[in-house]
Scaffold this active site. Structure first.
Site, short mmCIF file in Angstrom:
data_model
loop_
_atom_site.label_atom_id
_atom_site.label_comp_id
_atom_site.label_asym_id
_atom_site.label_seq_id
_atom_site.Cartn_x
_atom_site.Cartn_y
_atom_site.Cartn_z
N SER A 1 3.73 4.77 -0.37
CA SER A 1 3.31 5.09 -0.28
C SER A 1 2.56 6.00 0.05
CB SER A 1 2.50 4.27 1.27
OG SER A 1 2.66 2.70 0.60
N HIS B 1 5.35 3.69 -7.80
CA HIS B 1 3.76 3.40 -6.62
C HIS B 1 2.40 1.75 -7.02
CE1 HIS B 1 0.82 3.66 -3.65
NE2 HIS B 1 1.19 3.29 -2.53
N GLU C 1 1.01 3.45 -10.49
CA GLU C 1 0.75 5.03 -10.83
C GLU C 1 2.52 5.17 -11.07
OE1 GLU C 1 -2.56 6.40 -7.62
OE2 GLU C 1 -0.06 5.98 -6.29
N ASN D 1 -4.28 5.92 -2.56
CA ASN D 1 -3.98 6.11 -1.56
C ASN D 1 -4.85 7.10 -0.92
OD1 ASN D 1 -2.87 3.65 -0.77
ND2 ASN D 1 -0.64 4.22 -0.74
C1 3HC Z 1 -1.04 0.77 0.66
C2 3HC Z 1 -0.43 0.99 -0.65
O1 3HC Z 1 0.78 2.04 -0.32
C3 3HC Z 1 -1.25 0.69 -2.60
C4 3HC Z 1 -1.71 -1.00 -2.08
O2 3HC Z 1 -1.16 -2.06 -1.96
S1 3HC Z 1 -3.38 -0.90 -1.03
C5 3HC Z 1 -3.62 -2.14 -1.63
C6 3HC Z 1 -4.40 -2.80 -2.61
N1 3HC Z 1 -4.28 -3.89 -2.52
C7 3HC Z 1 -5.42 -4.42 -2.81
O3 3HC Z 1 -6.81 -3.60 -2.35
C8 3HC Z 1 -6.25 -5.23 -3.17
C9 3HC Z 1 -7.74 -6.30 -2.52
N2 3HC Z 1 -7.45 -7.66 -2.60
C10 3HC Z 1 -7.90 -8.26 -4.15
O4 3HC Z 1 -8.39 -7.61 -4.80
C11 3HC Z 1 -8.46 -9.78 -3.63
O5 3HC Z 1 -8.57 -9.95 -2.67
C12 3HC Z 1 -7.20 -10.33 -4.03
C13 3HC Z 1 -6.12 -10.07 -5.70
C14 3HC Z 1 -6.09 -10.55 -2.88
C15 3HC Z 1 -6.66 -11.82 -3.96
O6 3HC Z 1 -7.97 -12.33 -4.60
P1 3HC Z 1 -8.74 -13.73 -4.91
O7 3HC Z 1 -10.06 -13.79 -5.66
O8 3HC Z 1 -8.66 -14.29 -3.02
O9 3HC Z 1 -6.92 -14.34 -5.45
P2 3HC Z 1 -6.63 -15.54 -5.89
O10 3HC Z 1 -7.94 -16.54 -6.06
O11 3HC Z 1 -5.92 -16.60 -4.59
O12 3HC Z 1 -6.22 -15.35 -7.53
C16 3HC Z 1 -7.06 -14.46 -7.86
C17 3HC Z 1 -5.86 -15.07 -9.67
O13 3HC Z 1 -5.08 -13.82 -9.67
C18 3HC Z 1 -3.57 -15.05 -9.75
N3 3HC Z 1 -2.39 -15.45 -8.78
C19 3HC Z 1 -2.55 -16.15 -7.62
N4 3HC Z 1 -1.77 -15.38 -6.67
C20 3HC Z 1 -0.91 -15.14 -7.96
C21 3HC Z 1 0.43 -14.88 -7.99
N5 3HC Z 1 1.45 -14.74 -7.03
N6 3HC Z 1 1.28 -14.49 -9.57
C22 3HC Z 1 0.18 -14.20 -10.23
N7 3HC Z 1 -0.58 -14.63 -10.33
C23 3HC Z 1 -1.50 -15.48 -9.12
C24 3HC Z 1 -4.91 -16.94 -9.26
O14 3HC Z 1 -4.29 -17.68 -10.58
C25 3HC Z 1 -5.70 -16.48 -9.98
O15 3HC Z 1 -5.74 -16.51 -10.92
P3 3HC Z 1 -6.96 -17.53 -12.07
O16 3HC Z 1 -8.26 -16.23 -11.65
O17 3HC Z 1 -6.40 -17.33 -13.20
O18 3HC Z 1 -7.09 -18.44 -11.00
N1 NAD Z 2 2.79 -2.97 2.20
C1 NAD Z 2 2.32 -2.35 1.50
O1 NAD Z 2 0.80 -3.14 0.16
C2 NAD Z 2 2.31 -1.68 -0.20
C3 NAD Z 2 2.21 -0.74 -0.51
C4 NAD Z 2 2.35 -0.05 -2.51
C5 NAD Z 2 3.88 -0.03 -1.12
N2 NAD Z 2 4.24 -0.15 0.05
C6 NAD Z 2 5.46 0.87 0.48
O2 NAD Z 2 6.75 -0.12 0.11
C7 NAD Z 2 7.32 0.59 0.64
C8 NAD Z 2 7.86 -1.37 1.68
O3 NAD Z 2 6.59 -1.84 1.88
P1 NAD Z 2 6.71 -3.18 2.03
O4 NAD Z 2 5.30 -3.20 2.14
O5 NAD Z 2 7.04 -4.16 0.89
O6 NAD Z 2 7.42 -3.52 3.74
P2 NAD Z 2 8.22 -4.37 4.03
O7 NAD Z 2 8.16 -4.66 5.44
O8 NAD Z 2 7.29 -5.93 3.91
O9 NAD Z 2 9.38 -4.66 3.91
C9 NAD Z 2 10.86 -4.02 3.43
C10 NAD Z 2 12.56 -4.43 3.48
O10 NAD Z 2 13.10 -3.42 3.47
C11 NAD Z 2 13.96 -3.59 3.95
N3 NAD Z 2 15.12 -3.00 4.37
C12 NAD Z 2 14.39 -1.51 5.70
N4 NAD Z 2 15.74 -0.50 5.25
C13 NAD Z 2 16.42 -0.91 4.55
C14 NAD Z 2 17.53 -0.93 3.96
N5 NAD Z 2 18.39 0.67 3.98
N6 NAD Z 2 19.08 -1.27 2.74
C15 NAD Z 2 18.25 -2.35 2.37
N7 NAD Z 2 16.53 -3.17 2.73
C16 NAD Z 2 16.60 -2.28 3.64
C17 NAD Z 2 13.60 -4.40 5.12
O11 NAD Z 2 14.11 -5.31 5.93
C18 NAD Z 2 11.98 -5.51 4.78
O12 NAD Z 2 12.91 -6.51 4.39
C19 NAD Z 2 7.47 1.35 2.09
O13 NAD Z 2 7.48 2.66 1.37
C20 NAD Z 2 5.89 0.81 1.36
O14 NAD Z 2 5.27 1.84 2.21
C21 NAD Z 2 3.76 -0.47 1.14
#
Ligand code: 3HC
Ligand code: NAD
Length: 300
Positions: free
Chosen positions: A134, A155, A167, A205
């Protein structure tokens, strides 16, 4: 049916993915992200090995994938997808026959470097290495290997099966051939790709994490409650989740790893200041949805 869901119901050949180059994928880390990445890779026709530290974690991860597929696909498709997934605890053995490694383990530079250094010795020459980090610079991880031309960032976003974006990050050493293969892989995974430089937080991010941190600071300053901030951002800015729901969803530990890493590197940037409230919750083990409590208590 939403577009995001349709990919799960398409019929992919079970012997190969749609885009020739990358057929066999190793996902290291079977947590929140690794499980999602493995699910989508196997759903789009790739052979996938998932690696984690214990068989117990891997079995739980496989069960999560199956449950997730049950939301959107029928029995036959699920059986095909699950048939393309294998699990292993030995990362070096897992990469012996792989085209692409996607690392999704804990957000810690030293742990990631140690892993890649050992994989570098075990994987074939053609294998491309990527990290789903991330916030850690890809080049800082890639230096642990002798294959920086075959190293990049992929990513993904949480939840991986639903979020359309991928990404794709290149470092100066990444070859054009590697980068093109990664873009092709993104397409094969049915994701929309954006090209990113190796800058802190890439695109999403770099904008999203300071926003989440500022929401926490707003609560620390006593200006609003988490509930009101979430309601405001959902109803006033059209976000699907408020910043506190999102922090719980991403994982408070992951958010802390990100902000602490950036603060250490850029101590003068006020956007990257740590938060005492976030630190306190993490020290109490309140990591968000994955532990049942973060800013909110999850409903059982
Ligand atoms: C920090 C990291 O590095 C980077 C990051 O990841 S930052 C985080 C980025 N993520 C976000 O910002 C998420 C923000 N939240 C959202 O977009 C929404 O709240 C959410 C998508 C998580 C959930 O939305 P919500 O509408 O409540 O979900 P839900 O109704 O359960 O499902 C939406 C659709 O996806 C489908 N779906 C749900 N689970 C699924 C799965 N496991 N596989 C495939 N499709 C799925 C559903 O069937 C539904 O489809 P439909 O419209 O055809 O019925
Ligand atoms: N959480 C998010 O929304 C998100 C979104 C994008 C990217 N990421 C990035 O993805 C990576 C994983 O995040 P996460 O949220 O899935 O974490 P998580 O804690 O859910 O899972 C991490 C997993 O890695 C395993 N692990 C740790 N060290 C290991 C090793 N040496 N060998 C094998 N397995 C090992 C742990 O047992 C655990 O199951 C991080 O780099 C995070 O920054 C996270």
């Amino acid at each position: 049916m939403a577009q995001a869901t349709r990919v799960f119901c398409r019929n992919f050949s079970s012997s190969s993915s749609r885009f020739g180059n990358i057929k066999h994928v190793t996902v290291i880390g079977a947590g929140l992200m690794g499980a999602g990445i493995a699910q989508v890779a196997a759903s789009t026709g790739h052979q996938v090995v998932i690696v984690d530290q214990t068989d117990d974690i891997l079995s739980k991860s496989k069960a999560t994938i199956e449950k997730s597929l049950q939301r959107v696909a029928g029995e036959t498709f699920i059986a095909e997808v699950m048939g393309r997934l294998t699990i292993k605890t030995d990362a070096a053995a897992a990469v012996k026959n792989t085209d692409l490694v996607i690392e999704a383990i804990v957000e810690n530079l030293e742990v990631k470097k140690k892993l890649f250094s050992s994989l570098d010795k075990a994987a074939p020459k053609h294998t491309i290495f990527t990290s789903n980090t991330s916030s850690i610079p890809i080049k800082d991880i890639a230096v642990a290997t002798q294959r920086q031309d075959r190293f990049g960032g992929l990513h993904f976003f949480n939840p991986v099966p639903i979020m359309k974006l991928l990404e794709v990050i290149r470092i100066p050493a990444t070859s054009d051939e590697t980068f093109d293969k990664l873009l092709g892989f993104g397409k094969a995974m049915d994701k929309s790709t954006v090209n990113c430089k190796d800058t802190p937080g890439f695109i999403v991010n770099r904008l999203l994490v300071p926003y989440m941190m500022e929401a926490i600071r707003m609560v620390e300053r006593g200006e609003a409650s988490p509930q009101d901030v979430d309601t405001a951002m959902k109803l006033g800015a059209g976000y699907p989740m408020g910043p506190f729901e999102l922090t719980d969803y991403v994982g408070l530990d992951t958010c802390k790893f990100i902000i602490d890493g950036w603060h250490k590197k850029y101590p003068d940037n006020p956007l990257f200041m740590p938060s005492p409230l976030l630190d306190k919750l993490v020290s109490e083990g309140k990591l968000g949805n994955k532990t049942g409590e973060g800013f909110y208590k999850q409903k059982k």
